[in-house]
Write a protein that holds these residues in place. Structure first.
Motif, PDB file in Angstrom:
ATOM      1  N   CYS A 130      -9.143   2.726   6.985  1.00  0.00           N
ATOM      2  CA  CYS A 130      -8.491   2.545   8.284  1.00  0.00           C
ATOM      3  C   CYS A 130      -7.053   3.054   8.301  1.00  0.00           C
ATOM      4  CB  CYS A 130      -8.540   1.079   8.697  1.00  0.00           C
ATOM      5  SG  CYS A 130      -7.442   0.024   7.745  1.00  0.00           S
TER       6      CYS A 130
ATOM      7  N   GLY B 156      -5.430  -2.639   8.835  1.00  0.00           N
ATOM      8  CA  GLY B 156      -6.013  -3.970   8.668  1.00  0.00           C
ATOM      9  C   GLY B 156      -7.435  -4.070   9.182  1.00  0.00           C
ATOM     10  N   LEU B 157      -8.154  -2.950   9.211  1.00  0.00           N
ATOM     11  CA  LEU B 157      -9.517  -2.956   9.752  1.00  0.00           C
ATOM     12  C   LEU B 157     -10.594  -2.877   8.672  1.00  0.00           C
ATOM     13  CD1 LEU B 157      -9.023  -0.371  12.658  1.00  0.00           C
ATOM     14  CD2 LEU B 157      -9.197  -2.855  12.870  1.00  0.00           C
ATOM     15  N   CYS B 158     -10.282  -2.192   7.556  1.00  0.00           N
ATOM     16  CA  CYS B 158     -11.367  -1.881   6.621  1.00  0.00           C
ATOM     17  C   CYS B 158     -11.477  -2.862   5.458  1.00  0.00           C
ATOM     18  CB  CYS B 158     -11.212  -0.462   6.078  1.00  0.00           C
ATOM     19  SG  CYS B 158      -9.815  -0.225   4.958  1.00  0.00           S
ATOM     20  N   GLY B 159     -10.393  -3.512   5.097  1.00  0.00           N
ATOM     21  CA  GLY B 159     -10.442  -4.477   3.997  1.00  0.00           C
ATOM     22  C   GLY B 159     -10.600  -3.853   2.627  1.00  0.00           C
TER      23      GLY B 159
ATOM     24  N   CYS C 143      -8.372  -2.306   0.906  1.00  0.00           N
ATOM     25  CA  CYS C 143      -7.114  -2.162   0.173  1.00  0.00           C
ATOM     26  C   CYS C 143      -6.686  -3.455  -0.527  1.00  0.00           C
ATOM     27  CB  CYS C 143      -6.026  -1.729   1.153  1.00  0.00           C
ATOM     28  SG  CYS C 143      -5.680  -3.012   2.379  1.00  0.00           S
TER      29      CYS C 143
ATOM     30  N   CYS D  22      -2.076  -3.281   2.761  1.00  0.00           N
ATOM     31  CA  CYS D  22      -1.415  -2.561   3.855  1.00  0.00           C
ATOM     32  C   CYS D  22      -0.562  -3.510   4.694  1.00  0.00           C
ATOM     33  CB  CYS D  22      -2.440  -1.836   4.724  1.00  0.00           C
ATOM     34  SG  CYS D  22      -3.653  -2.905   5.493  1.00  0.00           S
TER      35      CYS D  22
ATOM     36  N   GLY E 274      -4.428   1.743   6.814  1.00  0.00           N
ATOM     37  CA  GLY E 274      -3.391   0.706   6.823  1.00  0.00           C
ATOM     38  C   GLY E 274      -3.327  -0.107   8.102  1.00  0.00           C
TER      39      GLY E 274
ATOM     40  N   SER F 132      -8.847   3.095   1.126  1.00  0.00           N
ATOM     41  CA  SER F 132      -8.572   2.780   2.529  1.00  0.00           C
ATOM     42  C   SER F 132      -9.423   3.670   3.410  1.00  0.00           C
ATOM     43  CB  SER F 132      -7.094   3.031   2.838  1.00  0.00           C
ATOM     44  OG  SER F 132      -6.903   3.054   4.242  1.00  0.00           O
TER      45      SER F 132
ATOM     46  N   LEU G  46       0.832  -1.208   0.000  1.00  0.00           N
ATOM     47  CA  LEU G  46       0.000   0.000   0.000  1.00  0.00           C
ATOM     48  C   LEU G  46       0.869   1.263   0.000  1.00  0.00           C
ATOM     49  CD1 LEU G  46      -2.866   1.259   0.147  1.00  0.00           C
ATOM     50  CD2 LEU G  46      -2.679   1.176   2.627  1.00  0.00           C
TER      51      LEU G  46
HETATM   52 FE1  FES Z   1      -7.671  -0.841   5.687  1.00  0.00          FE
HETATM   53 FE2  FES Z   1      -5.679  -2.236   4.548  1.00  0.00          FE
HETATM   54  S1  FES Z   1      -6.056  -0.139   4.482  1.00  0.00           S
HETATM   55  S2  FES Z   1      -7.332  -2.960   5.705  1.00  0.00           S
END
Ligand code: FES
Length: 673
Positions: free
Chosen positions: A39, A43-46, A48, A93, A41, A37, A25
């Motif tokens: 979140c 790892g919360l939003c998915g 990316c 990310c 980076g 994105s 990312l």
């Molecule tokens: Fe949100 Fe990767 S930027 S999960």
């Protein structure tokens, strides 16, 4: 010294070298590759997610192998467990570059993804909503280094998202301290157009919706869209409750003029209906009203003013001055809408002129005549017709006083489009026997099972598209003469042509109810179609053209008219039939475009500045065109392109009687649309 790994992103083709261990990312960001994105980076939003493209990329001289990307880590495993990562994809990310790579960014992960529209001539919509969500981790207060909570939120936005110079609205400030503490200093904020912080939630939040609303004088329609994807997740419509103050728009303006303060009642009625619609779409989609963060509106000038709580009296007479003709942005609470987030922002598309409203601005966004290489005529057929003509060089607009005849009003057997209404008609030119179809049944009336299939609805009347078809078929079969007179001589051939006072009528359906086309019905449609044609022709004069490359019929009614019959009646100028299309509710589509793509708001602001507005009421040639357009398809224009495609009958007229009892009279301007 060994070079850093090379990474290539598709479909953008951007490439660069990054030290081993760089998150994908981060590399994408520094190359300007479009990856979504919320979140930041963590790892919360998915949002990316990316895919590894394996194999040899000879153009770039790299071999992209699985082992050149780090293995899935615990953050990815946790996300996959909770919400699922799409098969074969990774969180960019978390995934790190270990060697040369080719990375594919799927459509769903692109920030500016396209929503593809079905019609070939319609522009795709690029997703770029006015509202964006950003997850941030905010420093806790420190007695030794005092600063406000809001200032630390702004600092986090700067450091984590490179967003600066935001305004924080008071309504956010009033809840910010609680949100920060509830979220343990991790919050998500909504930012409007990169300028204003509108809402904040504790913790991570990634639900953002918007509603596009078309405020018509008869019906109000709302489409709830997911802002991240452009998906329309629910739609609903409701009758405009202002009808109780007057069926058409002018009578609503009269109500305001005669009842001081009446505009307050009209405004309250329309806002209440919109709130009801918001409740309905949120319930249908199963979402919380607090997740509706943006709304866009289109409507004719009077609806526009009443929605905003502006007295429309000035629009009731010349010079038809608008209170404002720019696009307007404000808080939903300022127009007292409550069934959405308290920090929701509202955008109302600009009006073009006193008779040409934000609905037409929506039609422009949807149909893009201002980008067309061809000369295109766009007609939004409603109770009034709004007409646009031009191409990427010049764009002209006017409205034409067609009246409500096209919607079945003023027609003896007319009705609104509803189950049981006749919408299609064919007449046998030999026997003059009709057959028809009604809304809600796929069978023609002469097919077996029709009576049983329509038992529940009955056959109740003829709706707008049915009236266009029956008149066009009457003309094509010789029942109607070129001047619009029902030919009494045809009574000798069929009992369906019957004397009716000093004129004749055509029996479309015997039985209960009996449905007859009377001479006055034909006249009402002739007046409406002549007004429509005259408006279009006036714009063609202004542009100095004789031929059109393309015609688009917009409006809910426009989408149901068979374009061939519309041209047989001469509603629209002669054109290659293959280049005449129906666009459906283009104004509503324009509201959706403005919701999903913030730059469309800037685009329409630019376009309307260069639209040349023509006021039909003061153009002397309008009346001339209007009278000449009373004939079928036209009194003097040959309609050669139509004649090449459809066998038009030889001209015959009924002489003096052809002008009928009210033919040729200029219609009162009716401002419905
Ligand atoms: Fe949100 Fe990767 S930027 S999960």
């Amino acid at each position: 010294m060994a070079q850093d790994p090379l990474i290539v992103f598709t479909p953008s083709g951007r490439r660069g070298r990054f030290p081993a261990g760089t998150p994908v990312l981060q590399a994408a960001r520094s190359l300007g590759v479009d990856i979504d994105s919320v979140c930041g980076g963590r790892g919360l939003c998915g949002r990316c997610q990316i895919r590894l493209s394996t194999g040899e990329f000879s153009k770039h001289g790299i071999v992209s192998r699985g082992e050149n990307l780090s293995a899935a880590n615990q953050v990815e495993a946790r996300y996959d467990d909770k919400r699922g990562i799409r098969a074969g994809q990774r969180l960019s990310c978390q995934a790190r570059i270990l060697g040369d790579l080719a990375i594919d960014v799927p459509r769903e992960s692109q920030v500016h993804k396209q929503v593809v529209r079905k019609r070939a001539e319609a522009r795709d919509i690029e997703i770029d909503p006015a509202i964006r969500l950003h997850y941030i981790e905010v420093e806790q207060p420190d007695m030794h280094n005092p600063s406000g909570d809001m200032e630390r939120v702004m600092k986090a936005l700067h450091e984590q998202w490179e967003i600066d110079g935001l305004e924080c609205d008071l309504r956010v400030l009033q809840v910010l301290q609680k949100v920060l503490r509830d979220g343990d200093w991790k919050i998500t904020v909504a930012v409007h157009r990169g300028q204003v912080l509108t809402t904040a939630w504790p913790g991570f939040h990634d639900q953002a919706y918007g509603v596009a609303v078309d405020v018509g004088s008869t019906t109000i329609a709302a489409h709830l869209c997911k802002l991240a994807t452009g998906e329309v997740v629910a739609s609903a419509g409701i009758m405009n409750p202002q009808i109780r103050f007057g069926e058409d728009l002018m009578s609503r303006v009269s109500y305001v003029m005669m009842n001081p303060g009446g505009e307050v009642e009209l405004t309250a009625a329309v806002r209440e209906a919109i709130d009801t619609l918001f409740q309905e779409v949120a319930a249908e989609a199963g979402i919380d009203k607090d997740d509706i963060l943006n709304a866009t509106f289109v409507g004719n000038p009077i609806m526009h003013h009443l929605l905003l709580g502006i007295d429309p009296t000035e629009l009731g007479g010349a010079p038809f001055a608008l209170a404002a003709n720019s696009g307007l942005t404000f808080w939903a609470s300022e127009i007292e809408l409550s069934e959405l987030n308290r920090g929701a922002r509202v955008y109302v598309l600009p009006c073009i002129a006193g008779h040409v409203g934000a609905d037409t601005a929506g039609v422009i966004l949807s149909e893009s005549p201002h980008l067309s290489d061809e000369i295109v005529l766009v007609v939004d057929v409603g109770t009034n017709a709004e007409i646009l003509l031009g191409d990427k060089q010049r764009l002209l607009a006017c409205s034409s006083p067609t009246g409500p005849a096209f919607e079945g009003a003023q027609i003896s057997c007319g009705q609104r489009a509803a189950p049981g209404a006749i919408e299609r008609v064919r007449i046998d030119p030999e026997t003059l026997e009709p057959r028809y179809k009604v809304i809600g049944c796929d069978l023609w009336s002469d097919q077996e099972g029709f009576d049983a299939a329509t038992e529940a609805t009955g056959v109740t009347g003829v709706c707008g598209s049915g009236i266009i078809e029956v008149l066009a078929e009457m003309y094509l079969s010789g029942i109607l003469m070129s001047d619009g007179t029902i030919d009494g001589a045809m009574a000798a051939r069929s009992g369906r042509v019957r004397p009716d006072g000093r004129t004749f009528s055509y029996l479309l359906r015997a039985g209960e109810p009996e449905l007859c086309i009377q001479q006055n019905d034909v006249r009402a449609i002739q007046l409406a179609k002549a007004a429509l044609y005259a408006g279009a022709r006036l714009l063609m004069d202004r542009l100095g053209i004789e031929n059109l490359d393309r015609i688009v019929l917009a409006g809910a009614f426009g989408s149901h008219i068979d374009t061939k019959y519309a041209m047989v009646l001469g509603m629209i100028p002669d054109c290659d039939l293959a280049k005449v299309s129906a666009a459906g509710n283009a104004a509503g589509t324009g509201a959706i475009i403005a919701l999903l793509n913030q730059s469309a708001r800037d685009e329409i602001a630019q376009v309307i500045r260069r639209v040349e507005k023509i006021e039909t009421a003061v153009e002397p040639r309008f009346q001339e065109h209007f009278i000449a357009a009373m004939g079928l398809p036209h009194t003097s224009e040959p309609f050669a392109r139509l004649a090449a495609a459809v066998a038009l009958p030889a001209p015959k007229t009924g002489g003096a009687e052809a002008r009928g009892d009210n033919g040729g009279r200029r219609r009162r301007r009716n401002r419905n649309s």
